[in-house]
Design a protein around this motif. Structure first.
Motif, PDB file in Angstrom:
ATOM      1  N   PRO A 206      10.531  10.361  10.678  1.00 55.80           N
ATOM      2  CA  PRO A 206      10.927   9.950   9.327  1.00 55.80           C
ATOM      3  C   PRO A 206      11.410   8.508   9.260  1.00 55.80           C
ATOM      4  N   ALA A 207      11.986   7.993  10.358  1.00 55.09           N
ATOM      5  CA  ALA A 207      12.423   6.596  10.357  1.00 55.09           C
ATOM      6  C   ALA A 207      11.234   5.658  10.161  1.00 55.09           C
ATOM      7  N   VAL A 208      10.158   5.896  10.912  1.00 57.95           N
ATOM      8  CA  VAL A 208       8.976   5.040  10.817  1.00 57.95           C
ATOM      9  C   VAL A 208       8.251   5.254   9.496  1.00 57.95           C
ATOM     10  N   VAL A 209       8.061   6.520   9.120  1.00 57.58           N
ATOM     11  CA  VAL A 209       7.331   6.820   7.883  1.00 57.58           C
ATOM     12  C   VAL A 209       8.056   6.227   6.679  1.00 57.58           C
ATOM     13  N   ALA A 210       9.366   6.384   6.638  1.00 56.78           N
ATOM     14  CA  ALA A 210      10.132   5.848   5.504  1.00 56.78           C
ATOM     15  C   ALA A 210      10.058   4.327   5.459  1.00 56.78           C
ATOM     16  N   GLY A 211      10.151   3.683   6.625  1.00 55.07           N
ATOM     17  CA  GLY A 211      10.071   2.226   6.658  1.00 55.07           C
ATOM     18  C   GLY A 211       8.722   1.718   6.177  1.00 55.07           C
ATOM     19  N   VAL A 212       7.649   2.348   6.652  1.00 54.33           N
ATOM     20  CA  VAL A 212       6.308   1.946   6.223  1.00 54.33           C
ATOM     21  C   VAL A 212       6.131   2.185   4.720  1.00 54.33           C
ATOM     22  N   TRP A 213       6.619   3.315   4.233  1.00 51.14           N
ATOM     23  CA  TRP A 213       6.500   3.644   2.807  1.00 51.14           C
ATOM     24  C   TRP A 213       7.211   2.598   1.951  1.00 51.14           C
ATOM     25  N   LEU A 214       8.381   2.165   2.377  1.00 47.96           N
ATOM     26  CA  LEU A 214       9.117   1.153   1.605  1.00 47.96           C
ATOM     27  C   LEU A 214       8.414  -0.204   1.642  1.00 47.96           C
ATOM     28  N   VAL A 215       7.844  -0.556   2.793  1.00 48.79           N
ATOM     29  CA  VAL A 215       7.120  -1.835   2.884  1.00 48.79           C
ATOM     30  C   VAL A 215       5.899  -1.810   1.966  1.00 48.79           C
ATOM     31  N   VAL A 216       5.156  -0.707   1.978  1.00 50.90           N
ATOM     32  CA  VAL A 216       3.991  -0.597   1.098  1.00 50.90           C
ATOM     33  C   VAL A 216       4.422  -0.635  -0.365  1.00 50.90           C
ATOM     34  N   ALA A 217       5.513   0.066  -0.690  1.00 52.06           N
ATOM     35  CA  ALA A 217       6.003   0.059  -2.069  1.00 52.06           C
ATOM     36  C   ALA A 217       6.413  -1.344  -2.502  1.00 52.06           C
ATOM     37  N   ALA A 218       7.038  -2.095  -1.598  1.00 49.42           N
ATOM     38  CA  ALA A 218       7.429  -3.464  -1.934  1.00 49.42           C
ATOM     39  C   ALA A 218       6.197  -4.351  -2.115  1.00 49.42           C
ATOM     40  N   ALA A 219       5.189  -4.154  -1.261  1.00 50.38           N
ATOM     41  CA  ALA A 219       3.973  -4.951  -1.372  1.00 50.38           C
ATOM     42  C   ALA A 219       3.233  -4.678  -2.674  1.00 50.38           C
ATOM     43  N   ARG A 220       3.350  -3.460  -3.196  1.00 52.58           N
ATOM     44  CA  ARG A 220       2.676  -3.104  -4.441  1.00 52.58           C
ATOM     45  C   ARG A 220       3.553  -3.298  -5.671  1.00 52.58           C
ATOM     46  N   GLY A 221       4.750  -3.798  -5.453  1.00 49.88           N
ATOM     47  CA  GLY A 221       5.608  -4.125  -6.581  1.00 49.88           C
ATOM     48  C   GLY A 221       6.441  -2.985  -7.129  1.00 49.88           C
ATOM     49  N   ARG A 222       6.463  -1.834  -6.440  1.00 51.81           N
ATOM     50  CA  ARG A 222       7.288  -0.727  -6.924  1.00 51.81           C
ATOM     51  C   ARG A 222       8.755  -0.932  -6.578  1.00 51.81           C
ATOM     52  N   HIS A 223       9.026  -1.712  -5.526  1.00 54.32           N
ATOM     53  CA  HIS A 223      10.386  -2.080  -5.136  1.00 54.32           C
ATOM     54  C   HIS A 223      10.399  -3.568  -4.810  1.00 54.32           C
ATOM     55  N   THR A 224      11.591  -4.140  -4.766  1.00 55.26           N
ATOM     56  CA  THR A 224      11.716  -5.494  -4.246  1.00 55.26           C
ATOM     57  C   THR A 224      11.726  -5.429  -2.718  1.00 55.26           C
ATOM     58  N   TRP A 225      11.595  -6.582  -2.085  1.00 55.40           N
ATOM     59  CA  TRP A 225      11.629  -6.612  -0.626  1.00 55.40           C
ATOM     60  C   TRP A 225      13.019  -6.333  -0.080  1.00 55.40           C
ATOM     61  N   TRP A 226      14.022  -6.339  -0.955  1.00 53.47           N
ATOM     62  CA  TRP A 226      15.355  -5.969  -0.491  1.00 53.47           C
ATOM     63  C   TRP A 226      15.440  -4.487  -0.136  1.00 53.47           C
ATOM     64  N   ALA A 227      14.539  -3.664  -0.670  1.00 48.18           N
ATOM     65  CA  ALA A 227      14.581  -2.225  -0.380  1.00 48.18           C
ATOM     66  C   ALA A 227      14.357  -1.946   1.116  1.00 48.18           C
TER      67      ALA A 227
END
Length: 511
Positions: A206-227
């Motif tokens: 879950p540590a890796v999956v969550a980190g990758v999910w947040l990076v993808v979300a930030a790249a697609r504009g769903r979150h800022t890179w601060w997430a």
């Protein structure tokens, strides 16, 4: 208890199906049904109600913490024979603070963690469904009840709820990480994922999956890179001091747990699949449906959250199949998979129907409670009838009790300071006290070895033991059982005489 859990399932299923409309409309009624679901979960757990050998290992470490010796199995020997640091600390606290019994505290905390899994499943599905609602759309909180019922029916969670192990806490943390991410709380998710890593080595998934999910979300504009940055900082706040402490106390950085790549154990995966066929079926249907649907706007956020859940399922399954050997019964390491599939499948239905309301909502909605009730019934039947579940747990309970009796015998009649090498050190050590040192199997410095982890045998076994050491066989007086131990060769005569003094065990020389 088997009849009781079936009766509880029938009552809960009938209630949910008959009152589904009221569950959807009345918050108090939902609360009432959730309480009944927790009751069903408790009865399902009590069907198994067995403390495992792995838990007994943790209990000995916890006892030493409470006694002021630190996290060690034997006082003075700093070996890390556990992989559940956070759970060890949690079960140690009631003993250290209030003198509470460690085993009782662990069982209660495990059952409470299983309850937490049921409730978090409810809230997580409702959160995902709410994400998909268009502006002004009507909330559908009833679907969360279906996920809670399915989670309560998951057999692995029921097996390990009262087992005294960290498994239910780990499942709770994985679900909580998913909830924090879906709720846009990345720092909280980081803290929770650090807790998961400190609870089980599989927490890295879950540590890796969550980190990758947040990076993808930030790249697609769903979150800022601060997430993703906040997520990483939240995790490091606990992982850094924990790693530093371990390097100081045990003198190594990584957990003392070997993870070696190997080919998938297809029989293991097939057995799991057969026992959890209902969860796999709804999970597969949800994946196909989700992949076929095109979403936009708020529904796209819900879709991303659902893919997160499926990614957790895939990651945990691959980790166990490729890197980790599951020595526990009832597919212990795959325990998080059925609850995650239940949440993902029900969440897929909730999100898609929220985004695209059916022209026949009442007809469609009736399928949800019926399907949830039926699949929960299949899970209960699997718990009772699968040879890898209840029957294995009963054997496991018998073997642990027998090995604990053997440990008491050794503790009473071996000289103080003797070293016992055991295949099941937790069970052997549970009644030994502190006069003996108990270590894992295969140690060369052992005074006596007990390499069989299955308790008593039905016949005399004179086969040579580790390093070709001669067998010493003892009959358990008043029973048809035997136990074979392997004393150190240079002291075999004296050790056999010491053990033969026990009134309940009689030495019988091998022919």
């Amino acid at each position: 208890m088997g009849y009781a859990v079936v009766a509880c399932w029938l009552l809960l299923a009938a209630l949910v199906v008959a009152t589904w409309a009221r569950i959807a409309a009345d918050r108090r009624w939902r609360g009432f049904v959730l309480v009944l679901t927790l009751g069903f979960s408790l009865v399902h757990q009590l069907v198994f109600a067995t403390v495992t050998d792995a838990a007994l290992v943790t209990f000995r470490y916890a006892q030493n913490i409470a006694d002021g010796n630190g996290p060690v199995f034997n006082p003075g020997d700093r070996s890390e024979g556990y992989a559940n640091f956070l759970w060890l600390v949690v079960v140690s606290l009631p003993k250290a603070a209030f003198g509470a019994d460690i085993a009782t505290s662990a069982v209660v905390l495990g059952v409470v963690s299983a309850f937490g899994c049921v409730l978090v499943s409810y809230f997580l599905v409702n959160r995902v469904t709410t994400l998909a609602l268009p502006e002004g759309g009507e909330r559908r909180p009833a679907v969360g009840v279906a996920a809670a019922v399915l989670t309560a029916g998951a057999s692995g969670l029921a097996v390990y709820g009262p087992s005294g192990t960290e498994t239910p806490l780990f499942v709770l943390l994985v679900l909580a990480v998913a909830y924090a991410l879906v709720a846009s709380r990345p720092v909280v998710a980081g803290v929770l994922v650090a807790a998961a890593v400190m609870t089980r080595p599989e927490g890295v998934v879950p540590a890796v999956v969550a980190g990758v999910w947040l990076v993808v979300a930030a790249a697609r504009g769903r979150h800022t890179w601060w997430a993703p940055v906040g997520y990483g900082l939240g995790a490091l706040v606990f992982l850094v001091p924990w790693t530093a402490w371990r390097a100081t106390f045990y003198h190594h950085f990584l957990p003392n747990r070997a993870l070696r790549p190997h080919g998938p154990d297809w029989s293991y995966l097939a057995g799991f699949s057969l026992a959890h066929l209902g969860f796999l079926a709804i999970g597969l249907a949800a994946v196909v449906t989700l992949a076929a649907c095109r979403t936009h706007g708020r529904a796209a956020e819900a879709r991303a959250a659902l893919w997160l859940l499926f990614a957790l399922v895939a990651g945990l399954t691959a980790f166990v199949a490729i890197l980790d050997d599951d020595q526990g019964t009832s597919w212990r390491l795959l325990t998080p998979v059925p609850p995650l599939l239940a949440v993902a499948a029900v969440g897929t239905y909730g999100a898609l129907t929220a985004a695209n309301p059916s022209p026949r909502p009442r007809t469609v909605s009736r399928l949800v409670p019926v399907a949830a009730a039926a699949l929960t019934g299949l899970a209960v039947l699997a718990s009772l009838l699968s040879p890898d579940l209840l029957a294995r747990v009963r054997d496991w309970r018998t073997h642990s009790a027998q090995l604990a009796e053997v440990g008491e015998w050794l503790g009473d009649y071996l000289p103080a300071g003797s070293v016992v090498s055991a295949a099941s050190p937790g069970a052997i050590a549970s009644r030994v006290g502190s006069q003996l040192l108990v270590i894992g199997a295969g140690a060369k410095r052992a005074t006596v070895a007990v390499p069989d982890g299955d308790g008593y045998a039905q016949r005399q076994d004179c086969a040579a033991g580790p390093d070709s050491s001669p067998a010493a066989t003892f009959r358990r007086i008043g029973t048809p059982f035997w136990i074979t131990v392997y004393p150190r060769a240079d002291e075999a005569g004296r050790l056999i005489d010491d053990l033969d003094r026990a009134p309940g065990f009689q030495y019988v020389s091998c022919p």
